[in-house]
Design a protein around this motif. Structure first.
Motif, mmCIF file in Angstrom:
data_model
loop_
_atom_site.group_PDB
_atom_site.id
_atom_site.type_symbol
_atom_site.label_atom_id
_atom_site.label_comp_id
_atom_site.label_asym_id
_atom_site.label_seq_id
_atom_site.Cartn_x
_atom_site.Cartn_y
_atom_site.Cartn_z
ATOM 1 N N VAL A 1 -13.368 -31.857 21.544
ATOM 2 C CA VAL A 1 -14.175 -30.739 22.052
ATOM 3 C C VAL A 1 -15.280 -30.376 21.070
ATOM 4 C CG1 VAL A 1 -14.127 -28.279 22.602
ATOM 5 C CG2 VAL A 1 -12.362 -29.793 23.523
ATOM 6 N N LEU A 2 -14.940 -30.323 19.796
ATOM 7 C CA LEU A 2 -15.905 -29.914 18.774
ATOM 8 C C LEU A 2 -16.830 -31.044 18.318
ATOM 9 C CD1 LEU A 2 -13.549 -27.724 16.564
ATOM 10 C CD2 LEU A 2 -15.347 -26.910 18.103
ATOM 11 N N GLY A 3 -16.458 -32.296 18.661
ATOM 12 C CA GLY A 3 -17.249 -33.431 18.179
ATOM 13 C C GLY A 3 -17.031 -33.680 16.702
ATOM 14 N N TYR A 4 -15.816 -33.396 16.218
ATOM 15 C CA TYR A 4 -15.508 -33.569 14.798
ATOM 16 C C TYR A 4 -15.273 -35.033 14.465
ATOM 17 C CZ TYR A 4 -12.827 -33.443 10.456
ATOM 18 O OH TYR A 4 -12.369 -33.664 9.175
ATOM 19 N N ARG A 5 -15.867 -35.480 13.370
ATOM 20 C CA ARG A 5 -15.647 -36.836 12.876
ATOM 21 C C ARG A 5 -15.102 -36.771 11.464
ATOM 22 N NH1 ARG A 5 -20.981 -40.317 14.779
ATOM 23 N NH2 ARG A 5 -20.764 -39.931 17.022
ATOM 24 N N PRO A 6 -13.939 -37.399 11.233
ATOM 25 C CA PRO A 6 -13.368 -37.369 9.877
ATOM 26 C C PRO A 6 -14.316 -38.013 8.871
ATOM 27 C CG PRO A 6 -11.760 -38.154 11.481
ATOM 28 C CD PRO A 6 -13.084 -38.102 12.188
ATOM 29 N N ASN A 7 -14.306 -37.510 7.672
ATOM 30 C CA ASN A 7 -15.097 -38.068 6.569
ATOM 31 C C ASN A 7 -14.391 -39.332 6.070
ATOM 32 O OD1 ASN A 7 -16.119 -38.666 3.958
ATOM 33 N ND2 ASN A 7 -16.891 -36.580 3.767
ATOM 34 N N THR A 8 -14.961 -40.490 6.409
ATOM 35 C CA THR A 8 -14.285 -41.751 6.075
ATOM 36 C C THR A 8 -14.172 -41.970 4.568
ATOM 37 O OG1 THR A 8 -16.404 -42.892 6.285
ATOM 38 C CG2 THR A 8 -14.968 -42.884 8.214
ATOM 39 N N ALA A 9 -15.167 -41.504 3.813
ATOM 40 C CA ALA A 9 -15.102 -41.663 2.361
ATOM 41 C C ALA A 9 -13.952 -40.834 1.787
ATOM 42 C CB ALA A 9 -16.424 -41.249 1.726
ATOM 43 N N ALA A 10 -13.829 -39.592 2.287
ATOM 44 C CA ALA A 10 -12.739 -38.743 1.812
ATOM 45 C C ALA A 10 -11.395 -39.319 2.231
ATOM 46 C CB ALA A 10 -12.915 -37.328 2.373
ATOM 47 N N ARG A 11 -11.331 -39.835 3.444
ATOM 48 C CA ARG A 11 -10.085 -40.423 3.918
ATOM 49 C C ARG A 11 -9.701 -41.628 3.057
ATOM 50 N NH1 ARG A 11 -9.924 -42.392 10.035
ATOM 51 N NH2 ARG A 11 -11.376 -43.934 9.187
ATOM 52 N N ALA A 12 -10.685 -42.415 2.670
ATOM 53 C CA ALA A 12 -10.400 -43.584 1.843
ATOM 54 C C ALA A 12 -9.840 -43.181 0.487
ATOM 55 C CB ALA A 12 -11.668 -44.418 1.662
ATOM 56 N N LEU A 13 -10.322 -42.044 -0.070
ATOM 57 C CA LEU A 13 -9.787 -41.566 -1.341
ATOM 58 C C LEU A 13 -8.318 -41.196 -1.220
ATOM 59 C CD1 LEU A 13 -12.737 -39.332 -2.623
ATOM 60 C CD2 LEU A 13 -11.963 -41.510 -3.587
ATOM 61 N N VAL A 14 -7.946 -40.664 -0.040
ATOM 62 C CA VAL A 14 -6.562 -40.243 0.180
ATOM 63 C C VAL A 14 -5.660 -41.430 0.469
ATOM 64 C CG1 VAL A 14 -5.031 -38.882 1.664
ATOM 65 C CG2 VAL A 14 -7.261 -37.961 0.987
ATOM 66 N N THR A 15 -6.126 -42.326 1.363
ATOM 67 C CA THR A 15 -5.264 -43.406 1.849
ATOM 68 C C THR A 15 -5.470 -44.729 1.135
ATOM 69 O OG1 THR A 15 -6.866 -44.116 3.530
ATOM 70 C CG2 THR A 15 -5.324 -42.363 4.150
ATOM 71 N N GLY A 16 -6.612 -44.877 0.451
ATOM 72 C CA GLY A 16 -6.933 -46.168 -0.156
ATOM 73 C C GLY A 16 -7.389 -47.193 0.860
ATOM 74 N N ARG A 17 -7.693 -46.758 2.091
ATOM 75 C CA ARG A 17 -8.115 -47.654 3.167
ATOM 76 C C ARG A 17 -9.437 -47.158 3.762
ATOM 77 N NH1 ARG A 17 -4.618 -49.750 0.930
ATOM 78 N NH2 ARG A 17 -2.565 -50.407 1.670
ATOM 79 N N PHE A 18 -10.330 -48.119 4.052
ATOM 80 C CA PHE A 18 -11.596 -47.772 4.695
ATOM 81 C C PHE A 18 -11.543 -47.951 6.206
ATOM 82 C CE2 PHE A 18 -12.687 -48.895 0.340
ATOM 83 C CZ PHE A 18 -13.496 -47.830 -0.032
ATOM 84 N N LYS A 19 -10.438 -48.531 6.706
ATOM 85 C CA LYS A 19 -10.237 -48.757 8.142
ATOM 86 C C LYS A 19 -11.320 -49.651 8.733
ATOM 87 C CE LYS A 19 -7.281 -46.878 10.077
ATOM 88 N NZ LYS A 19 -5.882 -47.282 10.282
ATOM 89 N N THR A 20 -11.799 -50.595 7.937
ATOM 90 C CA THR A 20 -12.829 -51.532 8.380
ATOM 91 C C THR A 20 -12.472 -52.945 7.928
ATOM 92 O OG1 THR A 20 -14.547 -49.828 8.198
ATOM 93 C CG2 THR A 20 -15.289 -52.107 8.332
ATOM 94 N N LEU A 21 -12.598 -53.905 8.848
ATOM 95 C CA LEU A 21 -12.367 -55.309 8.534
ATOM 96 C C LEU A 21 -13.687 -56.060 8.573
ATOM 97 C CD1 LEU A 21 -9.210 -55.982 10.752
ATOM 98 C CD2 LEU A 21 -9.297 -55.141 8.391
ATOM 99 N N GLY A 22 -13.863 -57.000 7.678
ATOM 100 C CA GLY A 22 -15.052 -57.848 7.685
ATOM 101 C C GLY A 22 -14.750 -59.163 8.377
ATOM 102 N N VAL A 23 -15.743 -59.722 9.040
ATOM 103 C CA VAL A 23 -15.622 -61.042 9.665
ATOM 104 C C VAL A 23 -16.832 -61.868 9.264
ATOM 105 C CG1 VAL A 23 -15.462 -62.359 11.805
ATOM 106 C CG2 VAL A 23 -14.349 -60.127 11.652
ATOM 107 N N ILE A 24 -16.583 -63.079 8.771
ATOM 108 C CA ILE A 24 -17.658 -64.008 8.424
ATOM 109 C C ILE A 24 -17.593 -65.187 9.388
ATOM 110 C CG2 ILE A 24 -18.577 -65.577 6.664
ATOM 111 C CD1 ILE A 24 -17.346 -63.757 4.539
ATOM 112 N N SER A 25 -18.715 -65.465 10.055
ATOM 113 C CA SER A 25 -18.770 -66.588 10.994
ATOM 114 C C SER A 25 -20.027 -67.405 10.737
ATOM 115 C CB SER A 25 -18.776 -66.077 12.442
ATOM 116 O OG SER A 25 -18.858 -67.155 13.349
ATOM 117 N N PHE A 26 -19.903 -68.736 10.911
ATOM 118 C CA PHE A 26 -21.013 -69.623 10.612
ATOM 119 C C PHE A 26 -21.788 -70.049 11.851
ATOM 120 C CE2 PHE A 26 -18.014 -69.855 7.195
ATOM 121 C CZ PHE A 26 -18.802 -69.895 6.073
#
Length: 348
Positions: A58-83
């Protein structure tokens, strides 16, 4: 004057988004509970979690991913490399990885690499690490055949279809099984041998399909014709098909993908040789359109969804410190027999 400048600066400043406290007030919970929900912690009752998520929406709130990463140690993002993002198999694998990542509440950063060189791979890893990814999936990498290549030891890595040395956790299609099944099918129909239109020389998948084609013919005591190379496109299959159509000995063709098989069928048709009454043609991949070819194409179906899911599962296991279980997984493809293959013609 100072007051006017301050007012202008305030007007130019972007509006402040909703805070964690705003979400907590609307949901009737503490800010700590909102933090637990934002970080996907398990110690929150489901009814409370739903209230917090509804308030965020309702409020359009988005968690602060940088702050979350400090707490959890995870950025919740995966990288993919393709040729080669344009290749059907790679594109389907990428889509499947993205779907599986989304189900696990991760996003995906894609890094396309043009050159299969050590420098290009290292540069791609450096860029993804700067983008704060938690792990990387490397899709069909021929460069892993280079013994000197060492990927960053601190980064969890999974290889999708491309690590012959088994140096890293990987998920492979059983390319050899797929090629063997289609060649055996054509030989069992009574064809003396099978001609092959291979994919690009620098493709790991194409090489394994060609090797299996050759080995299956040798084991059956069948002649091994010269290879015709394509680039995965229907146009390259058409060029190979024009050459094959000139040889009256050709009665069965296995193309390394469905698009090249389509080109072969057209070239044969233009030369007055029908499929399958004069020449049987089979492909590989089972693209969506394969069953609508004229005639419907015999091909090898690969389960890209399963490969994507297994890649993400293996990567998340590494990220979360789970080391038990298999780290080398193989997905077996399935032969789909349709009307483009038949016994050799007995016409004079």
């Amino acid at each position: 004057m100072t007051t006017k400048r301050t007012a202008r600066a305030q007007r130019a400043r972007p509006p402040k988004g909703p805070s964690m406290a705003d979400v907590a007030a609307m949901a009737g919970v503490s800010s700590q509970t909102v933090s637990r929900v934002a970080n996907n912690r398990e110690n929150v009752e489901e009814a409370t979690r739903e209230k917090v998520l509804a308030a965020m929406k309702v409020l359009g709130y988005r968690p602060n991913t940088a702050a979350r990463a400090l707490v959890t140690g995870r950025f919740k993002t995966l990288g993919v490399i393709s040729f080669d993002i344009s290749a059907h198999g790679n594109a389907r694998t990428l889509a499947a990885i993205a779907d599986a990542a989304r189900e696990a509440d991760y996003s995906v950063n894609l890094m396309g690499v043009r050159d299969q060189t050590e420098a290009a791979v290292r540069q791609a890893f450096e860029r993804l690490m700067l983008q704060s990814v938690d792990g990387v999936v490397l899709v069909e990498s021929q460069i892993l055949d280079t013994p000197s290549l060492r990927l960053p030891p601190s980064m969890p890595v999974v290889v999708a279809d491309g690590d012959t040395g088994h140096r890293y956790p990987h998920v492979d299609f059983d390319q050899a099984h797929g090629a063997r099944s289609v060649v055996a099918h054509l030989l069992e129909l009574g064809h003396r041998t099978v001609w092959h239109v291979a994919g690009p020389r620098d493709s790991f998948a194409a090489r394994r399909r060609a090797e299996s084609w050759h080995r299956t013919l040798k084991e059956a005591g069948a002649p091994t014709p010269a290879l015709h190379y394509g680039d995965w496109s229907a146009a390259s299959g058409y060029r190979a098909g024009r050459a094959l159509a000139k040889d009256p000995e050709v009665t069965a063709v296995f193309a390394a993908n469905d698009q090249m098989a389509l080109g072969v069928i057209r070239a044969l048709h233009e030369a007055g040789r029908g499929t399958p009454e004069d020449v049987s043609v089979a492909g590989f991949d089972d693209i969506t359109e394969a069953e609508f070819f004229l005639p419907p194409l015999t091909t090898v179906r690969q389960d890209f969804d399963e490969v994507g899911q297994r890649c993400v599962t293996l990567l998340l296991d590494q990220i979360n410190g789970r080391t038990e279980g298999a780290h080398r997984l193989s997905v077996e493809p399935t032969l789909k027999v349709r009307r483009s293959t038949a016994p050799p013609s007995t016409r004079a």
